[in-house]
Design a protein around this motif. Structure first.
Motif, PDB file in Angstrom:
ATOM      1  N   SER A 162      -8.092 -10.112  -8.049  1.00 37.98           N
ATOM      2  CA  SER A 162      -8.815 -10.185  -6.779  1.00 37.98           C
ATOM      3  C   SER A 162      -8.682  -8.858  -6.049  1.00 37.98           C
ATOM      4  CB  SER A 162      -8.233 -11.294  -5.920  1.00 37.98           C
ATOM      5  OG  SER A 162      -6.973 -10.886  -5.426  1.00 37.98           O
ATOM      6  N   ARG A 163      -9.414  -8.752  -4.966  1.00 38.34           N
ATOM      7  CA  ARG A 163      -9.356  -7.531  -4.181  1.00 38.34           C
ATOM      8  C   ARG A 163      -7.950  -7.288  -3.625  1.00 38.34           C
ATOM      9  NH1 ARG A 163     -13.708  -6.579   0.497  1.00 38.34           N
ATOM     10  NH2 ARG A 163     -12.575  -5.009   1.685  1.00 38.34           N
ATOM     11  N   LEU A 164      -7.323  -8.360  -3.114  1.00 38.36           N
ATOM     12  CA  LEU A 164      -5.969  -8.221  -2.582  1.00 38.36           C
ATOM     13  C   LEU A 164      -4.998  -7.817  -3.695  1.00 38.36           C
ATOM     14  CD1 LEU A 164      -3.879  -8.559  -0.305  1.00 38.36           C
ATOM     15  CD2 LEU A 164      -3.728 -10.975  -0.897  1.00 38.36           C
ATOM     16  N   GLY A 165      -5.163  -8.443  -4.865  1.00 36.85           N
ATOM     17  CA  GLY A 165      -4.288  -8.126  -5.991  1.00 36.85           C
ATOM     18  C   GLY A 165      -4.433  -6.674  -6.415  1.00 36.85           C
ATOM     19  N   ARG A 166      -5.677  -6.195  -6.452  1.00 33.11           N
ATOM     20  CA  ARG A 166      -5.883  -4.781  -6.810  1.00 33.11           C
ATOM     21  C   ARG A 166      -5.262  -3.873  -5.765  1.00 33.11           C
ATOM     22  NH1 ARG A 166     -10.622  -6.394  -9.133  1.00 33.11           N
ATOM     23  NH2 ARG A 166     -11.711  -6.407  -7.152  1.00 33.11           N
ATOM     24  N   ALA A 167      -5.395  -4.272  -4.487  1.00 31.73           N
ATOM     25  CA  ALA A 167      -4.798  -3.461  -3.425  1.00 31.73           C
ATOM     26  C   ALA A 167      -3.285  -3.375  -3.620  1.00 31.73           C
ATOM     27  CB  ALA A 167      -5.123  -4.064  -2.061  1.00 31.73           C
ATOM     28  N   MET A 168      -2.649  -4.515  -3.972  1.00 31.06           N
ATOM     29  CA  MET A 168      -1.197  -4.506  -4.197  1.00 31.06           C
ATOM     30  C   MET A 168      -0.837  -3.543  -5.327  1.00 31.06           C
ATOM     31  SD  MET A 168      -0.232  -8.517  -4.025  1.00 31.06           S
ATOM     32  CE  MET A 168      -0.425  -9.486  -2.536  1.00 31.06           C
ATOM     33  N   GLN A 169      -1.587  -3.619  -6.410  1.00 30.17           N
ATOM     34  CA  GLN A 169      -1.269  -2.764  -7.555  1.00 30.17           C
ATOM     35  C   GLN A 169      -1.485  -1.295  -7.219  1.00 30.17           C
ATOM     36  OE1 GLN A 169      -2.819  -4.663 -11.401  1.00 30.17           O
ATOM     37  NE2 GLN A 169      -3.644  -5.974  -9.802  1.00 30.17           N
ATOM     38  N   ALA A 170      -2.508  -1.032  -6.398  1.00 32.78           N
ATOM     39  CA  ALA A 170      -2.753   0.349  -5.980  1.00 32.78           C
ATOM     40  C   ALA A 170      -1.571   0.854  -5.151  1.00 32.78           C
ATOM     41  CB  ALA A 170      -4.051   0.429  -5.181  1.00 32.78           C
ATOM     42  N   VAL A 171      -1.058  -0.009  -4.272  1.00 34.05           N
ATOM     43  CA  VAL A 171       0.102   0.361  -3.454  1.00 34.05           C
ATOM     44  C   VAL A 171       1.299   0.637  -4.358  1.00 34.05           C
ATOM     45  CG1 VAL A 171       1.788  -0.529  -1.805  1.00 34.05           C
ATOM     46  CG2 VAL A 171      -0.649  -0.859  -1.400  1.00 34.05           C
ATOM     47  N   ARG A 172       1.474  -0.204  -5.376  1.00 30.23           N
ATOM     48  CA  ARG A 172       2.581  -0.021  -6.313  1.00 30.23           C
ATOM     49  C   ARG A 172       2.473   1.334  -7.017  1.00 30.23           C
ATOM     50  NH1 ARG A 172       1.549  -3.484 -11.404  1.00 30.23           N
ATOM     51  NH2 ARG A 172       0.057  -1.811 -11.683  1.00 30.23           N
ATOM     52  N   ASP A 173       1.267   1.669  -7.457  1.00 31.63           N
ATOM     53  CA  ASP A 173       1.116   2.877  -8.272  1.00 31.63           C
ATOM     54  C   ASP A 173       1.108   4.153  -7.450  1.00 31.63           C
ATOM     55  OD1 ASP A 173       1.093   1.347 -10.482  1.00 31.63           O
ATOM     56  OD2 ASP A 173      -1.024   1.564 -10.934  1.00 31.63           O
ATOM     57  N   ASN A 174       0.552   4.114  -6.253  1.00 32.39           N
ATOM     58  CA  ASN A 174       0.501   5.330  -5.456  1.00 32.39           C
ATOM     59  C   ASN A 174       0.147   5.008  -4.008  1.00 32.39           C
ATOM     60  OD1 ASN A 174      -0.006   7.956  -4.422  1.00 32.39           O
ATOM     61  ND2 ASN A 174      -0.307   8.643  -6.516  1.00 32.39           N
ATOM     62  N   GLU A 175       1.159   4.994  -3.152  1.00 37.88           N
ATOM     63  CA  GLU A 175       0.929   4.569  -1.774  1.00 37.88           C
ATOM     64  C   GLU A 175      -0.024   5.491  -1.017  1.00 37.88           C
ATOM     65  OE1 GLU A 175       4.239   3.575   0.662  1.00 37.88           O
ATOM     66  OE2 GLU A 175       5.135   2.260  -0.836  1.00 37.88           O
ATOM     67  N   LEU A 176       0.175   6.797  -1.205  1.00 37.76           N
ATOM     68  CA  LEU A 176      -0.657   7.733  -0.444  1.00 37.76           C
ATOM     69  C   LEU A 176      -2.116   7.582  -0.824  1.00 37.76           C
ATOM     70  CD1 LEU A 176       1.406  11.028  -0.354  1.00 37.76           C
ATOM     71  CD2 LEU A 176       1.011   9.407   1.477  1.00 37.76           C
TER      72      LEU A 176
END
Lengths: 243, 291, 594
Positions: free
Chosen positions: C194-208
């Motif tokens: 989902s969109r939220l799930g992708r956002a979480m993974q993006a945060v995990r991989d690179n916050e900036l």
């Protein structure tokens, strides 16, 4: 005299081979440059020479002796110093500390002597003097490159491996870096230079090798490479001359 | 007032223990970027070794301490080889989990061999202590404070003043680059683990006469040493000391004036407060990531 | 940390209800199986333990596996749920589900408070604060005897009644918790794509990079941690009903570590991994019981061996072998509609920066710089290393707070806006050191850009995929859509980063040294790409040291030195300015003109 001779070098990081039977030789006192696009295997060649690639086959002869399979610590003790891509300055140590650690390959030299050499380095790279006590992570790209080269020279190498020293540097600093490369050679150190900036690299090099996907495309004097249409099209931007 | 001073001294002694255990932590964090949850087991093992040498085999007490510390140094190498070496390129979390696994393993091996009972052991001195005014100075606590101070100084000098210290730090920050410079990376890591385990073992030996020797003796101390480390500033040597001392005094006073059952809570409440208000700790620096 | 991803990836034409019939079927089968299976006593207990633990471990999959934040207090949240149910039904005689709800709400609240307090900071702070929380909770459960019954624990916990139907029988209750476990598993699985799930993974991989791609990093982390606390409490509440007796030691620090180990053993980035890990670690000590006293020691050693030999967990091991059979994306995709407005360069100012300053302690990295970027132009920012160019971009995109000055973007003051809100306003960027989401596929990376809030396609999942593919077409990388970004070469990662920015249909694109590391021929290609973008009406600000590229594409150049503007104007004027030559360009050498 041949300082370095690479014959049939093959290297891989697990997946496919990155280098497929490469032949390169470097004479004492030369500046030799390796050119090619991303992924051609230029950095891997340097990493194989300094013992960072575990799976290499073929021959690597340094002053006639095989150094294949030696650990990085052992290779730098033989006089091959590698200034890697991205400079790799220790972020939590000061400029002075970074530079003095460059002499870690030299056993039994007194700390006082090394500190004296660091002072010479700081004098040679004039901009670094005022940054002596600045931490690595606070430096700009050009400063990092100067520290990296200074640190590499502290090993008192016979052969200096320089990986993309001009990457991300302002034109003025790029010119300065290449002047330093020439002055390193005039101190008697041989240089193997990997560069994307072909203009500058060929302007200081005695010979060049152009790599393509792990093999040798062509080698020769700078003028010969400039005039090779295949090389021009693929790596030198094609078309006519640039500034 | 004399009650208060007595409590402060006692708090200092306990704090010195936290500081001592914390030093081993800090060393591994700074020189190998490892958060070692097995640090407390180093202390437990050190104390049990002394039990074997002194209580069981009847070897001279101080000679026994020396032997135990040397064996612990060797044990640190085995520990590094099993929990750290295979995972050294895989980032922080896998190593943390594997040190937790090691901690479970060691506790239960010792439990299997010695059983759950606690073992008393002699202190460093025959005399329990002496009186200054109305404050009783326990000789074991005093020794802990003095030895902790000496070791702190030693560690500070090694890290800040010697090339060895710089090489250790360089190894922690970029192993590959360190090896390119000719720094013997494997030896640096071995030194770190050996010293850290020896330090942990010594801490265990010093607290053993106070807490008695048991499998669980170091569990809560380790967590509090960890808390001390955060309060002082993650990875900072002076921070580890001040954090440890502050924690020791706070919980001794808290237990006396507020609540005994919640003695252990003061450390963690203090930690919570610090994390919310001043997360970089007393001595930590805020390092912002370069974009 | 090693990461995996890729289950449930939307292809074009994804149906949000896909898998629902199978899910219902799975629940029915599990429930019937549990209700009528002859599981008794010992086996019943094992199954109940596995199912309730699994729900707690699934919470860790979200916070640690998806979002990359370390929580070492899952047993505490588990305990809050368990104690709410136990004390609620035993001492306060309230309905099981009401008690469970109270526990879940309380746990979620604790998670929220802890998360709000520490997640603004990066690093291991959450891990540290959760350790403290865990310890304090254990102390309270043990010592507040009047309320919690202390170390003796709570006995005779009730099982629920629902609409007159009793779950008191062991098998019936097992059916209830298994159904809950299946539903939570499906929820966590669906969340990933989902969109939220992708956002979480993006945060995990690179916050900036996540923040400048329109993701509210802090909010996403708090939500992930909150959901994980809620799932922990659900698992704990059901656990209390299952075993009918609870005590503080069941929710100690050691148990938090067990839950964490279960997640890592199975493979922390997949809900199925969590199930595999939980079942294995519930069974492992049972299997090892024949070892008598040493079984816990063997268990400890097994944890080390698992970390060493199964880096991606048990499920990761399976999944890595299945991953090879991913089909390439085919089919027609409409061309990329980058912008609505015309491609004409106008005098209209898009980005106006006035007297911008950024000081780090005594260092004035940016010292009163003003410039105006006009619509449809390429504006180059050049200057020596350390002259403040990247800092300037970081302040403009909100990664650094401005010390002084004002930034106006499309007529709106954005000086104090958070990075994700600036991105949502239409400001996209790339980074000098490429910042992509390495654990995600090329397509997922670009979808993050496409679904930024405020983008025209953001609310239509199919259109998001189509836009992402169109952006990949634009940089000629659609063939790699399903590859992990981490496996690509440097140059290709750079293109993924540009595609991610393009898919968000930005007004303005800031490129920080896009040509670094490219050879001359590749630089020519990049120059052509930039010209095409300008032709589409995009406004571009570019930092680069390659003067050939800058001369080729720039309409306007600003030069910085020591944080101050030293020149500003048309390329030919600026590049022949004596100050610029002295500080930056130097004299061209004869050799280079070869």
């Amino acid at each position: 005299m041949k300082l370095l001779e690479i014959k049939g070098l093959t290297a891989s990081y697990g997946a496919g081979p990155v280098l497929k039977g490469l032949d390169i030789s470097v004479d004492e006192g030369e500046i030799v440059t390796l050119l090619g696009s991303n992924g051609a295997g230029k950095s891997t060649t340097l990493r194989s020479l300094s013992g960072l690639v575990p799976n290499v086959s073929g021959e690597i002869l340094y002053r006639g002796q095989s150094i294949k399979g030696l650990k990085p610590e052992a290779i730098v003790r033989l006089g091959i110093s590698h200034v890697p891509e991205g400079r790799r300055i220790f972020p939590g140590l000061t400029v002075r500390e970074n530079i003095i650690l460059g002499a870690s390959n030299r056993k039994g030299v007194a700390r006082r002597v090394l500190e004296g050499e660091v002072d010479e380095m700081l004098a040679f790279f004039a901009d670094l003097k005022r940054l002596e006590h600045a931490l690595g992570w606070t430096l700009s790209g050009g400063q990092l490159q100067m520290v990296a080269v200074a640190r590499g020279l502290m090993a008192q190498p016979k052969l200096l491996l320089l990986d993309e020293p001009s990457l991300g540097l302002a034109p003025l600093i790029v010119q300065q870096v290449f002047r330093i490369v020439e002055s390193i050679r005039s101190r008697g150190t041989t240089v193997l230079l990997v560069e994307q900036n072909a203009h500058m690299a060929l302007s200081v090099a005695d010979r060049g090798y152009v790599l393509e996907t792990g093999t040798l495309l062509v080698s020769g004097k700078p003028e010969a490479l400039w005039n090779n249409p295949q090389v021009r099209a693929a790596y030198l931007g094609g078309g006519g001359a640039h500034r | 007032m004399s009650d208060f001073l007595q409590l402060v001294f006692q708090g200092l002694g306990i704090g010195a223990i936290y500081a001592l255990v914390s030093l081993g932590f800090v060393l591994l964090i700074r020189a190998a970027s490892v958060v070692n949850f097995g640090q407390g087991e180093f202390s437990m093992l050190g104390a049990y070794l002394l039990v074997v040498f002194f209580n069981i085999l009847g070897i001279n007490y101080f000679f026994g301490i020396g032997l135990s510390v040397i064996i612990m140094a060797g044990f640190g190498l085995i520990f590094a080889y099993a929990t750290y070496w295979p995972l050294r390129f895989r980032g922080g979390l896998p190593v943390i989990i594997s040190t937790i696994g090691a901690s479970i393993f060691l506790q239960n091996m010792v439990l299997w061999i010695y059983g759950p009972s606690t073992v008393p052991i002699d202190g460093l001195f025959d005399s329990d202590g002496f009186q200054i005014g109305e404050v009783f100075i326990s000789s074991q606590y005093l020794a802990i404070i003095v030895i902790a101070a000496a070791l702190v100084l030693l560690q500070y000098v090694i890290f800040e003043k010697t090339l060895l210290g710089k090489k250790l730090q360089a190894t922690s920050q970029d192993k590959e680059m360190a090896s390119l410079l000719g720094i013997p990376v494997v030896i640096m890591i071995m030194i770190t683990f050996a010293y850290s385990a020896a330090l942990g073992g010594l801490a265990g030996i010093l607290v053993a006469p106070i807490l008695f020797v048991s499998v669980g003796m170091a569990g809560i101390i380790t967590l509090k040493a960890f808390a001390a480390n955060i309060i002082g500033g993650y990875g900072s040597i002076p921070g580890a000391i001040l954090g440890g001392l502050a924690l020791g005094i706070a919980e001794t006073l808290g237990a006396n004036y507020i609540s005994v059952p919640y003695k252990d809570a003061f450390a963690f409440l203090m930690l919570l407060a610090f994390l919310m208000v001043r997360p970089q700790g007393l001595f930590g620096e805020k390092i912002s990531e370069k974009a | 940390m090693t990461v995996l991803s890729g289950q449930g990836l939307h292809g074009p034409g994804a149906n949000p209800w896909r898998g629902l019939p199978q899910a219902v079927l799975a629940i029915v089968v599990v429930v019937i199986g549990a209700r009528f299976a002859p599981a008794q006593g010992y086996y019943l207990n094992i199954l109940m333990q596995a199912a309730t633990y699994a729900i707690g471990v699934l919470g860790l999959v979200i916070v640690l596996g998806y979002c990359g934040q370390i929580s070492i207090a899952q047993a505490a949240f588990f305990g809050i749920g368990a104690y709410a149910v136990a004390l609620g039904t035993v001492d306060f005689h309230i309905n099981f589900f009401v008690a469970l709800f109270i526990g879940v709400a309380l746990s979620g609240l604790c998670g929220l408070i802890l998360g709000l307090g520490t997640l603004r900071l990066g690093g291991h702070y959450l891990g540290m604060i959760t350790i403290s929380f865990q310890q304090i909770l254990t102390l309270v459960l043990t010592n507040w005897i009047e309320f919690t019954h202390g170390p003796d624990g709570v006995r005779n916990v009730a099982r629920p009644m629902l609409f007159g139907f009793s779950f008191d029988d062991g098998n019936t209750y097992l059916a209830l918790i298994l159904a809950a476990a299946v539903m939570v598993t499906l929820f966590v699985w669906r969340l990933k794509a989902s969109r939220l799930g992708r956002a979480m993974q993006a945060v995990r991989d690179n916050e900036l990079a996540a923040s400048t791609s329109g993701i509210n990093v802090y909010g996403t982390k708090v939500v992930a941690f909150g959901i994980s606390a809620v799932l922990g409490a659900i698992g704990g509440g059901l656990f209390a009903g299952g075993f009918r007796y609870i005590s503080p030691d069941q929710f100690s620090f050691g148990e938090s570590i067990v839950l964490l180990t279960m997640a890592l053993l199975g493979g922390v980035t997949s809900p199925f991994g969590a199930l595999v890990g939980t079942v294995s670690l519930v069974l492992l000590p049972e299997w090892l019981r024949f070892l008598k006293q040493v079984y816990l020691a063997v268990y400890g050693a097994s944890v080390i061996l698992i970390m060493v030999f199964l880096p991606d967990g048990l499920w990761g091991f399976v999944d890595n072998r299945m991953r090879r059979r991913v089909k390439p994306v085919t089919g027609d995709v409409p061309p990329l509609p980058l912008l609505a407005q015309s491609g004409e360069a106008t005098e209209e100012p898009v980005l106006v920066v006035e007297e911008l300053a950024k000081h780090f302690g005594g260092l004035k990295a940016v010292d009163g710089v003003s410039l105006t970027v006009r619509r449809g132009t390429v504006h180059a920012l050049i200057g020596p290393n350390g002259s403040g160019k990247t800092t300037f971009i970081n302040v403009v995109t909100g990664l650094y707070e401005a010390t002084g000055g004002k930034i106006t973007f499309v007529g709106r003051d954005i000086t104090t806006l958070a990075p994700h809100n600036r991105n949502r306003a239409g400001l996209a960027r790339t980074y000098q050191n490429i910042r992509v989401f390495r654990g995600m596929t090329v397509l997922e990376n670009v979808m993050i850009g496409a679904e930024r809030q405020g983008n025209d396609v953001a609310h239509d999942p199919q259109a998001v995929v189509a836009r992402a593919l169109a952006a990949l077409d634009f940089v000629e990388m659609r063939g790699d859509a399903h590859r992990l970004v981490g496996d690509l070469s440097y140059g290709h990662q750079r293109y993924v980063e540009i595609a991610r920015a393009l898919a968000s249909s930005p007004h303005t694109l800031l490129l920080d040294e896009p040509a670094a590391g490219l050879n001359l021929t590749e630089k020519v290609e990049l120059g052509n790409l930039l010209k095409r973008l300008k032709g589409h009406g995009l406004t571009i600000m570019i930092i680069d040291h390659d003067m050939n590229l800058v001369e080729q594409v720039a309409d306007h150049i600003t030069v910085l030195n020591f944080g101050k503007r030293i020149a500003d104007g048309k390329p030919q004027d600026v590049l022949s300015h004596p100050d610029v030559i002295a500080a930056y360009l130097g004299e061209p050498r004869k050799h280079e003109a070869a």
